[in-house]
Write an enzyme that holds these catalytic residues in place. Structure first.
Site, short mmCIF file in Angstrom:
data_model
loop_
_atom_site.label_atom_id
_atom_site.label_comp_id
_atom_site.label_asym_id
_atom_site.label_seq_id
_atom_site.Cartn_x
_atom_site.Cartn_y
_atom_site.Cartn_z
N GLY A 23 0.83 -1.20 0.00
CA GLY A 23 0.00 0.00 0.00
C GLY A 23 0.87 1.25 0.00
CG HIS B 124 5.63 -5.70 -4.39
ND1 HIS B 124 4.34 -5.50 -3.96
CD2 HIS B 124 6.33 -4.61 -4.01
CE1 HIS B 124 4.26 -4.33 -3.36
NE2 HIS B 124 5.45 -3.77 -3.36
CB SER C 235 -21.28 -8.00 -26.11
OG SER C 235 -20.27 -8.88 -25.68
N GLY C 236 -21.03 -10.51 -28.33
CA GLY C 236 -20.05 -11.09 -29.24
C GLY C 236 -18.72 -11.33 -28.58
N GLY C 237 -18.55 -10.81 -27.34
CA GLY C 237 -17.30 -10.99 -26.63
C GLY C 237 -17.25 -12.29 -25.84
CB VAL C 238 -14.40 -13.85 -24.00
CG1 VAL C 238 -14.18 -15.10 -23.16
CG2 VAL C 238 -13.46 -13.84 -25.19
CG ASP C 239 -16.06 -11.26 -20.16
OD1 ASP C 239 -15.24 -12.17 -20.16
OD2 ASP C 239 -15.77 -10.07 -19.96
CB SER C 240 -21.82 -11.65 -23.42
OG SER C 240 -21.29 -11.66 -24.73
CB SER C 241 -19.56 -16.08 -25.73
OG SER C 241 -19.70 -15.13 -26.75
#
Length: 576
Positions: A118, A232, A286-292
């Site tokens: 942080g 990190h 939408s034609g995108g990965v997530d909605s598919s």
């Protein structure tokens, strides 16, 4: 999913081998064949006999995993990355606010806690601090950078400004044996980013590693399973950072790595069936990965009680409508509503050049169009969205998560509230690479899963300046050439996002015997793991030349092509 925003992500990871499927992971043909055999078109069995009622904004959630690591977020830019790195060990991780009460932590029953870095200094008044009772839980704790300092300070060790600040790659010497450093070379490269450091650890601490400017670069409590790393491990610059996190999660916390995508699918199917019952669910394509992936998962769960709406806003890629229609017919034999609202969108955008105003107009018109179409679907009770875990985190929508709202996401809460539906978000606990792995498990085709992301406002934010039909057509042609040349060169999967941007900049050119004064196209291609940081892709000159030559020769109105060599940060991936 609605208004697919560019997913956030991180640099390419190196470290302990990962068993999960990352964005840059090659797809084994045998694995793909096996995945496709579990077709997304499998019919859904009859729903459970008793539909359940949920509150208006309730969301489908992941069943409680047997192994969970909580990441307490102190404001680090890489806190999400810590959570993702833990997921790569096939262990479920959850990003929560830094001051989550111990009572809630006990309810979640984590196997271990990680305290993130942080920007604050622990000795400043009002500096963020965890609930001090976490150190009495008896479960393993790993503090990273600020998290290490907060841990050591809470347990009685001084933290003060260092003699020199450390930023960047640093050689670190491992000076003591520890399960945290199992399999790590005695001399290893780590990434530092700090001004403060732990000074003179008390007798309760053992120093595990040092650098030239930080004597206590890693520490271990002598009587409790508490560890600290000043560097990190989550970033790629720490060469064996993945191994360090794996050692903590598995060797110290005792996790077996049992969180698998196949079990996630069945959990979600059961939850969706129980909640939906005999009612209908609307999903925006939408034609995108997530909605598919959302549509595939819903179809597996409820079959023909899924209705999908695809809105053509006039801002799509070339051939997008036909491709969605074809894909949908091939993989989901259920109700599809194709709405052509391009004239309305373009009419509302006429004369608008400000990118934020473009987004607001597109969002408002979309809601109006979607609402009108949704009313034509009988018994529609639920709205499914492709909300991802980073969306939930950044929008402040998770009650246990970090409180600050980084940005508003159209697909986190707002749209269902506008439309009056109950919300189903089966992907809300997943990162982008996990969504891709889920899509493969559901049997979606390779080219759909690995398709480059496309912004929710579409070409409106790649058509800088005024959005007009003729300028959009120029941009589509140029964008098609960019992607086509990358595929021909075998580079499409090696870059994670590539596209053309039409600039409102005219310049002088010469074509044949004629002088031209036409617009400019910028080509953008980036390499990244999941888009929080990104590097510009070092494409071969021959490929860049082919792209430039084809665009200037075949796209009327363009006489100059430039290549964007900016990284994120300081630039963003999209231009608007």
């Amino acid at each position: 999913m609605f208004f697919l925003l560019p997913p956030r992500g991180f640099q390419k990871h190196s470290g302990a081998p990962s068993r999960s499927l990352g964005v840059n992971s090659p797809v084994d043909p045998g694995s793909l064949k096996a995945a496709c055999s579990k077709s997304a078109m499998s019919p859904a069995p009859a729903p459970s006999a008793k539909p359940q009622t949920a509150t208006a904004m309730d969301s489908t959630a992941v069943a409680s995993p047997a192994e969970r690591i909580l990441v307490l977020d102190f404001g680090s830019q890489t806190a999400q990355l810590i959570a993702r790195r833990v997921r790569e060990q096939n262990v479920f991780s959850q990003l929560v606010r830094h001051d989550l009460p111990i009572e809630r932590i006990r309810e979640l029953a984590p196997r271990g806690l990680i305290l993130s870095g942080g920007p604050a200094s622990v000795y400043e008044q009002g500096a963020p601090a965890p609930d001090p009772r976490i150190f009495e839980l008896g479960i393993p704790i790993l503090g990273i950078c600020y998290g290490m300092q907060a841990t050591c300070k809470a347990l009685g060790t001084e933290v003060s400004p260092g003699t020199h600040r450390e930023f960047g790659r640093t050689e670190c010497q491992v000076v003591a044996d520890s399960p945290l450093f199992e399999g790590v070379d005695r001399s290893t490269t780590v990434w530092m980013s700090h001004g403060d450091q732990v000074k003179n650890p008390t007798a309760n601490w053992k120093i595990l590693a040092s650098t030239s400017d930080c004597p206590a670069a890693a520490v271990q409590h002598k009587t409790a399973p508490i560890y600290g790393l000043q560097f990190h491990p989550e970033v790629t610059h720490t060469v064996l950072g993945g191994r360090l996190l794996g050692n903590f999660v598995k060797n110290i916390c005792g996790c077996r790595g049992s969180w698998q995508m196949s079990s996630f699918i069945q959990q979600q199917i059961d939850l969706i069936r129980e909640r939906v019952g005999h009612r209908r669910v609307i999903c925006g394509l939408s034609g995108g990965v997530d909605s598919s992936v959302v549509a595939a998962l819903l179809y597996r769960a409820i079959g023909d009680r899924l209705s999908c709406i695809f809105v053509d806003n006039g801002l799509l890629r070339s051939g997008e409508q036909d491709e969605v229609r074809h894909r949908f017919g091939e993989h989901f034999r259920t109700d599809l509503h194709m709405v052509d609202a391009s004239e309305r969108f373009l009419g509302e955008l006429a004369g608008v050049t400000d990118p934020q105003q473009k987004r607001k107009i597109i969002g408002k018109v979309f809601i109006d169009v979607f609402r009108a179409e949704a009313k034509s679907i009988p018994d529609a009770h639920f709205l499914a969205q492709g909300t991802l875990y980073p969306d939930v985190i950044e929008s402040g929508a998770n009650t246990d998560g970090p409180a600050a709202t980084i940005k508003h996401h159209h697909n986190v809460g707002g749209l269902p509230k506008e439309l009056g539906f109950e919300l189903i978000e089966p992907l809300r606990d997943l990162f982008k690479d996990e969504v891709r792995a889920l899509g493969l498990e559901l049997g979606l085709p390779d080219d759909m899963i690995w398709r480059h992301p496309f912004p929710g406002p579409g070409l409106a934010v790649r058509c800088l300046g005024e959005v007009r039909r003729e300028r959009l057509e120029v941009l589509r042609k140029a964008d098609t050439i960019v992607l086509d040349e990358l595929r021909k060169a075998g580079l499409y999967r090696q870059v994670q996002q590539a596209f053309a941007v039409l600039l409102p900049v005219q310049s002088v050119g010469v074509m044949g015997d004629f002088r031209t004064y036409e617009e400019t196209v910028a080509v953008r291609a980036v390499t990244t793991e999941d888009f929080m940081t990104a590097d510009w892709a070092h494409l071969p000159h021959s490929v860049l030349q082919a792209i430039s030559t084809r665009i200037t020769n075949s796209v009327r109105g363009i006489n100059r092509v430039v290549y964007d060599i900016s990284s994120k940060p300081p630039s963003t991936i999209e231009w608007e």
